[in-house]
Design a protein around this motif. Structure first.
Motif, PDB file in Angstrom:
ATOM      1  N   THR A 196     -45.030 -35.071 -75.258  1.00  0.00           N
ATOM      2  CA  THR A 196     -44.058 -36.009 -75.834  1.00  0.00           C
ATOM      3  C   THR A 196     -43.562 -35.483 -77.185  1.00  0.00           C
ATOM      4  N   PRO A 197     -42.412 -35.971 -77.647  1.00  0.00           N
ATOM      5  CA  PRO A 197     -41.904 -35.538 -78.954  1.00  0.00           C
ATOM      6  C   PRO A 197     -42.898 -35.763 -80.098  1.00  0.00           C
ATOM      7  N   GLY A 232     -41.721 -29.574 -72.644  1.00  0.00           N
ATOM      8  CA  GLY A 232     -41.132 -30.463 -73.631  1.00  0.00           C
ATOM      9  C   GLY A 232     -40.557 -29.764 -74.844  1.00  0.00           C
ATOM     10  N   LYS A 284     -40.016 -25.015 -71.759  1.00  0.00           N
ATOM     11  CA  LYS A 284     -38.967 -26.056 -71.780  1.00  0.00           C
ATOM     12  C   LYS A 284     -39.389 -27.243 -70.915  1.00  0.00           C
ATOM     13  N   PRO A 310     -37.739 -28.375 -76.757  1.00  0.00           N
ATOM     14  CA  PRO A 310     -36.301 -28.622 -76.568  1.00  0.00           C
ATOM     15  C   PRO A 310     -35.430 -27.390 -76.813  1.00  0.00           C
ATOM     16  N   LYS A 337     -32.269 -25.342 -75.863  1.00  0.00           N
ATOM     17  CA  LYS A 337     -30.992 -25.682 -75.237  1.00  0.00           C
ATOM     18  C   LYS A 337     -30.713 -24.813 -74.015  1.00  0.00           C
ATOM     19  N   TRP A 348     -33.109 -29.326 -62.371  1.00  0.00           N
ATOM     20  CA  TRP A 348     -32.188 -28.623 -63.259  1.00  0.00           C
ATOM     21  C   TRP A 348     -31.149 -27.899 -62.406  1.00  0.00           C
ATOM     22  N   ARG A 386     -33.475 -25.565 -84.709  1.00  0.00           N
ATOM     23  CA  ARG A 386     -34.072 -26.057 -83.466  1.00  0.00           C
ATOM     24  C   ARG A 386     -33.101 -26.894 -82.633  1.00  0.00           C
ATOM     25  N   LYS A 387     -32.033 -27.379 -83.263  1.00  0.00           N
ATOM     26  CA  LYS A 387     -31.153 -28.339 -82.586  1.00  0.00           C
ATOM     27  C   LYS A 387     -30.388 -27.736 -81.414  1.00  0.00           C
ATOM     28  N   ASN A 388     -29.950 -26.489 -81.546  1.00  0.00           N
ATOM     29  CA  ASN A 388     -29.181 -25.841 -80.477  1.00  0.00           C
ATOM     30  C   ASN A 388     -29.701 -24.411 -80.279  1.00  0.00           C
TER      31      ASN A 388
END
Length: 429
Positions: free
Chosen positions: A39-40, A265, A262, A267, A269, A323, A240-242
């Motif tokens: 989990t996050p 969990g 991935k 993240p 992209k 996916w 980390r966002k993209n």
């Protein structure tokens, strides 16, 4: 941990059995029945751990209570007892993630050394084990050094004669003792075919306790997941966002591990599946036709594979996670472009080698303005000293790992791709 055979779902085994067998019936790959999820909130805690503690936690998510966590920790610590990966800035939005600071100067050290620890743990009766593996360059050295001088373990490594670099060869063909190396007059795919023939010989397999240390072995694959979490821990919240990761691909074990991270969990992209002229997968992703061509030799020799063994695992993961394979980025790079890319990186102040250069090329070409990219450095440039020096017109110093072996004689057998001859070598005491 339960795993099932991709070619026969009825065959299900625990982690220990999968490690010992390597392959299931009909040479099927083993794949986890359950795909754990972090989990996050858990991820935030895990990313703050040190590399060994974090790796133990990640591996325990797959292995569960089959190995008590405190015992697993000790084996992970022994397996990863070398300098951990480094992140190097190339440009503002592209960094290299170097995985080659282990004893054989390649990313394969992670998987091979963890597998050796698992074989040691599970061989409670001290039975004789024969590890048979094929290498297109770096696997051989990593496996040889991981199992070197290990009691009751014999290692036989096949490699295509004249198609790996001289220094790659020196790293694992000069050891002797329980390590036997065999150069094959053919391609890496010929070597893989011989390995498969050996595993099809049930009497041979049982009589010598045959196992494989290629990335088809689940222990090697799981170990490689750990450094993707390390990469994520080393970059900023904004990066980390993209995140896009470019992976040099040969047998596709490295990319499989990334995709499993991935799935857990992490993240990420997107991934880029990067190949050289041996572009079976890029062509398949483009037109839906699986059409392996004859393997061609390139300066990125560890990727000279036309029939990658791990691809069925990637397809299975995409099916299980629902996916879309069309979202997996891909590309292939010619030798000419690889050479120019090495020069481009050198002008940026970074000495690389052909495999990482391919990943950088495709990452730079495909990265969007709002994305941050990592390309994996899978081997030390010195392992390709002659090639890199010729391209860059610049001397590369040899690390101690290579200095100590460069003048030692090769101890390899040489045979045609003939199974009966290989069988003789496997049965030798």
């Amino acid at each position: 941990m339960k795993l099932y055979n991709l070619k026969d779902n009825r065959e299900q085994v625990d982690f220990e059995t999968a490690v010992k067998l390597g392959l299931g019936r009909e040479q099927g790959l083993f794949f986890p029945v359950e795909l754990p999820i972090i989990t996050p909130i858990e991820l935030s805690k895990i990313l703050k751990m040190d590399f060994i503690t974090r790796s133990t936690e990640i591996l325990s998510r797959f292995i569960y209570n089959e190995i008590p966590k405190e015992i697993l920790y000790q084996h992970v610590k022994k397996a990863f007892s070398f300098k951990h990966p480094l992140k190097i800035k190339i440009t503002n939005n592209i960094h290299s993630f170097e995985l080659f600071h282990g004893p054989t100067l390649a990313f394969k050290d992670f998987g091979a050394r963890f597998m050796a620890q698992m074989i040691l743990l599970f061989n409670k009766k001290n039975e004789s084990v024969t590890i048979l593996t094929a290498t297109s360059g770096d696997t051989g050295a990593a496996v040889a050094h991981a199992f070197y001088d290990m009691k009751n373990v014999k290692v036989v490594i096949l490699y295509p004669k004249g198609k790996i670099s001289e220094l790659q060869e020196k790293l694992f063909c000069t050891l002797g003792k329980n390590i036997k190396t065999v150069s094959i007059n053919g391609s890496f795919d010929d070597c893989q075919k011989l390995v498969k023939e050996a595993f099809n010989d049930k009497i041979l397999k049982e009589s010598i306790g045959l196992n494989s240390a290629n990335s088809i072995n689940i222990s090697r694959l799981l170990a490689q997941i750990c450094y993707y979490f390390e990469a994520f821990s080393l970059i900023s919240e904004q990066q980390r966002k993209n995140l896009v990761i470019a992976v040099p691909c040969g047998n596709f074990g490295n990319l499989t591990a990334g995709l499993l991270s991935k799935s857990l969990g992490l993240p990420i992209k997107s991934f880029i599946a990067c190949t050289n002229a041996n572009d079976t997968v890029p062509r398949f992703l483009k037109n839906g036709m699986w059409n392996p061509k004859k393997t061609v030799s390139t300066i990125s020799n560890a990727m000279d594979i036309s029939q990658p063994n791990n691809w069925p695992r990637i397809e299975e993961l995409f099916n299980r996670k629902k996916w879309n394979l069309k979202e997996l980025r891909f590309g292939s790079v010619s030798d000419y472009s690889t050479q120019n890319t090495l020069k481009e990186l050198f002008k940026l102040g970074y000495v690389s080698e052909p495999h990482a250069a391919i990943a950088y090329r495709l990452l730079k070409d495909q990265l969007k303005e709002d994305e941050f990219g990592l390309f994996l450095g899978t081997a030390h440039p010195a392992k390709f000293k002659n090639t890199v020096e010729e391209i860059l017109k610049n001397d590369i110093a040899l690390p101690n790992e290579l200095k100590t072996r460069i003048n030692l004689p090769l101890l390899s057998y040489n045979i045609n791709p003939n199974f009966s001859k290989l069988k003789e070598i496997l049965l030798e005491r």
